[in-house]
Design a protein around this motif. Sequence first.
Motif, PDB file in Angstrom:
ATOM      1  N   SER A  32     -18.638   5.174  -5.671  1.00  0.00           N
ATOM      2  CA  SER A  32     -17.223   4.948  -5.993  1.00  0.00           C
ATOM      3  C   SER A  32     -16.339   5.149  -4.765  1.00  0.00           C
ATOM      4  N   THR A  33     -16.703   6.108  -3.938  1.00  0.00           N
ATOM      5  CA  THR A  33     -15.950   6.358  -2.703  1.00  0.00           C
ATOM      6  C   THR A  33     -16.063   5.152  -1.775  1.00  0.00           C
ATOM      7  N   ALA A  34     -17.260   4.614  -1.635  1.00  0.00           N
ATOM      8  CA  ALA A  34     -17.463   3.437  -0.783  1.00  0.00           C
ATOM      9  C   ALA A  34     -16.690   2.233  -1.318  1.00  0.00           C
ATOM     10  N   LYS A  35     -16.693   2.070  -2.636  1.00  0.00           N
ATOM     11  CA  LYS A  35     -15.967   0.943  -3.234  1.00  0.00           C
ATOM     12  C   LYS A  35     -14.466   1.083  -2.979  1.00  0.00           C
ATOM     13  N   LEU A  36     -13.940   2.305  -3.150  1.00  0.00           N
ATOM     14  CA  LEU A  36     -12.527   2.529  -2.872  1.00  0.00           C
ATOM     15  C   LEU A  36     -12.231   2.267  -1.392  1.00  0.00           C
ATOM     16  N   ASN A  37     -13.124   2.700  -0.518  1.00  0.00           N
ATOM     17  CA  ASN A  37     -12.914   2.461   0.905  1.00  0.00           C
ATOM     18  C   ASN A  37     -12.834   0.967   1.207  1.00  0.00           C
ATOM     19  N   ASN A  38     -13.699   0.182   0.598  1.00  0.00           N
ATOM     20  CA  ASN A  38     -13.656  -1.273   0.803  1.00  0.00           C
ATOM     21  C   ASN A  38     -12.342  -1.858   0.313  1.00  0.00           C
ATOM     22  N   THR A  39     -11.879  -1.392  -0.829  1.00  0.00           N
ATOM     23  CA  THR A  39     -10.616  -1.886  -1.382  1.00  0.00           C
ATOM     24  C   THR A  39      -9.450  -1.524  -0.470  1.00  0.00           C
ATOM     25  N   VAL A  40      -9.468  -0.299   0.034  1.00  0.00           N
ATOM     26  CA  VAL A  40      -8.388   0.145   0.929  1.00  0.00           C
ATOM     27  C   VAL A  40      -8.402  -0.661   2.223  1.00  0.00           C
ATOM     28  N   THR A  41      -9.561  -0.831   2.819  1.00  0.00           N
ATOM     29  CA  THR A  41      -9.621  -1.552   4.101  1.00  0.00           C
ATOM     30  C   THR A  41      -9.319  -3.040   3.943  1.00  0.00           C
ATOM     31  N   ASP A  42      -9.575  -3.594   2.756  1.00  0.00           N
ATOM     32  CA  ASP A  42      -9.287  -5.014   2.512  1.00  0.00           C
ATOM     33  C   ASP A  42      -7.866  -5.251   2.004  1.00  0.00           C
ATOM     34  N   PHE A  43      -7.097  -4.190   1.793  1.00  0.00           N
ATOM     35  CA  PHE A  43      -5.740  -4.296   1.243  1.00  0.00           C
ATOM     36  C   PHE A  43      -4.883  -5.154   2.165  1.00  0.00           C
ATOM     37  N   SER A  44      -4.207  -6.121   1.582  1.00  0.00           N
ATOM     38  CA  SER A  44      -3.369  -7.036   2.361  1.00  0.00           C
ATOM     39  C   SER A  44      -2.008  -6.421   2.639  1.00  0.00           C
ATOM     40  N   ALA A  45      -1.457  -6.761   3.770  1.00  0.00           N
ATOM     41  CA  ALA A  45      -0.120  -6.298   4.124  1.00  0.00           C
ATOM     42  C   ALA A  45       0.926  -7.177   3.438  1.00  0.00           C
ATOM     43  N   GLY A  46       2.092  -6.627   3.266  1.00  0.00           N
ATOM     44  CA  GLY A  46       3.219  -7.387   2.724  1.00  0.00           C
ATOM     45  C   GLY A  46       3.033  -7.767   1.270  1.00  0.00           C
ATOM     46  N   LEU A  47       3.683  -8.871   0.886  1.00  0.00           N
ATOM     47  CA  LEU A  47       3.662  -9.311  -0.507  1.00  0.00           C
ATOM     48  C   LEU A  47       2.268  -9.689  -0.989  1.00  0.00           C
ATOM     49  N   LEU A  48       1.393 -10.084  -0.077  1.00  0.00           N
ATOM     50  CA  LEU A  48       0.016 -10.402  -0.471  1.00  0.00           C
ATOM     51  C   LEU A  48      -0.685  -9.168  -1.048  1.00  0.00           C
ATOM     52  N   GLY A  49      -0.224  -7.996  -0.645  1.00  0.00           N
ATOM     53  CA  GLY A  49      -0.794  -6.753  -1.141  1.00  0.00           C
ATOM     54  C   GLY A  49      -0.556  -6.520  -2.618  1.00  0.00           C
ATOM     55  N   LEU A  50       0.407  -7.201  -3.199  1.00  0.00           N
ATOM     56  CA  LEU A  50       0.667  -7.048  -4.640  1.00  0.00           C
ATOM     57  C   LEU A  50      -0.577  -7.352  -5.463  1.00  0.00           C
ATOM     58  N   ALA A  51      -1.340  -8.334  -5.024  1.00  0.00           N
ATOM     59  CA  ALA A  51      -2.569  -8.686  -5.748  1.00  0.00           C
ATOM     60  C   ALA A  51      -3.647  -7.622  -5.574  1.00  0.00           C
ATOM     61  N   ASP A  52      -3.514  -6.788  -4.555  1.00  0.00           N
ATOM     62  CA  ASP A  52      -4.508  -5.753  -4.279  1.00  0.00           C
ATOM     63  C   ASP A  52      -4.186  -4.407  -4.929  1.00  0.00           C
ATOM     64  N   VAL A  53      -2.991  -4.284  -5.509  1.00  0.00           N
ATOM     65  CA  VAL A  53      -2.587  -2.998  -6.083  1.00  0.00           C
ATOM     66  C   VAL A  53      -3.461  -2.627  -7.279  1.00  0.00           C
ATOM     67  N   VAL A  54      -3.706  -3.557  -8.168  1.00  0.00           N
ATOM     68  CA  VAL A  54      -4.495  -3.256  -9.371  1.00  0.00           C
ATOM     69  C   VAL A  54      -5.917  -2.826  -9.015  1.00  0.00           C
ATOM     70  N   PRO A  55      -6.633  -3.556  -8.157  1.00  0.00           N
ATOM     71  CA  PRO A  55      -7.966  -3.081  -7.771  1.00  0.00           C
ATOM     72  C   PRO A  55      -7.926  -1.700  -7.102  1.00  0.00           C
ATOM     73  N   LEU A  56      -6.892  -1.444  -6.326  1.00  0.00           N
ATOM     74  CA  LEU A  56      -6.745  -0.142  -5.683  1.00  0.00           C
ATOM     75  C   LEU A  56      -6.615   0.958  -6.733  1.00  0.00           C
ATOM     76  N   LEU A  57      -5.785   0.723  -7.734  1.00  0.00           N
ATOM     77  CA  LEU A  57      -5.600   1.709  -8.808  1.00  0.00           C
ATOM     78  C   LEU A  57      -6.867   1.888  -9.637  1.00  0.00           C
ATOM     79  N   ILE A  58      -7.541   0.797  -9.905  1.00  0.00           N
ATOM     80  CA  ILE A  58      -8.777   0.863 -10.695  1.00  0.00           C
ATOM     81  C   ILE A  58      -9.842   1.658  -9.945  1.00  0.00           C
ATOM     82  N   ASP A  59     -10.045   1.333  -8.669  1.00  0.00           N
ATOM     83  CA  ASP A  59     -11.083   2.020  -7.895  1.00  0.00           C
ATOM     84  C   ASP A  59     -10.751   3.500  -7.705  1.00  0.00           C
TER      85      ASP A  59
END
Length: 174
Positions: A32-59
């Motif tokens: 789970s830690t590795a999965k969260l790390n992947n989500t964090v490192t793949d997080f998009s900057a700016g408005l594109l990051g809005l799509a990454d918020v839910v996976p970040l919260l889930i992980d």
Amino acid sequence: MRLQILGLTLLTTTVLADGASILAAMSKISSSTAKLNNTVTDFSAGLLGLADVVPLLIDSTNLLHDINSGTKVASSSANLTVPETIQVASATSSLVADVQTVLTSIVNAKPKFDKLVLVSPVVLVNLKEQKRATDKFSAAVVSKLPAAFVEVAKGLVAPIDTAFDAAIAEYKPF
């Protein structure tokens, strides 16, 4: 008679966990830690990051759940044997490295999170909750070790507290 049978059934279904159960819990936390790390490192900057918020919260929530589940396993475990203690120590070393990596990634991602205003405060809350859960998990595992290994174990997990404290300090508003 029926109550005695029911009582016996309850006793046999709550068999104590062992070193293997703790190792399995640690493996799940590591994944789970590795999965969260992947989500964090793949997080998009700016408005594109809005799509990454839910996976970040889930992980992040899944990791917290796995830590809490691991605490239950460790708490219900029998005391560990010396060979089990050695295996847990080895797994702990790997887990410490995983935790340090994800916390470094979370600190490095702060500028991206800040651009979405509400993400950084949520990350701070999650970090605090994960630190509390991690402290409980560590205490539960350490409590199952032979007395001769307790101080060594505390030293082995100390870098996790240091890494959490540093990450939390980065996210505090002032």
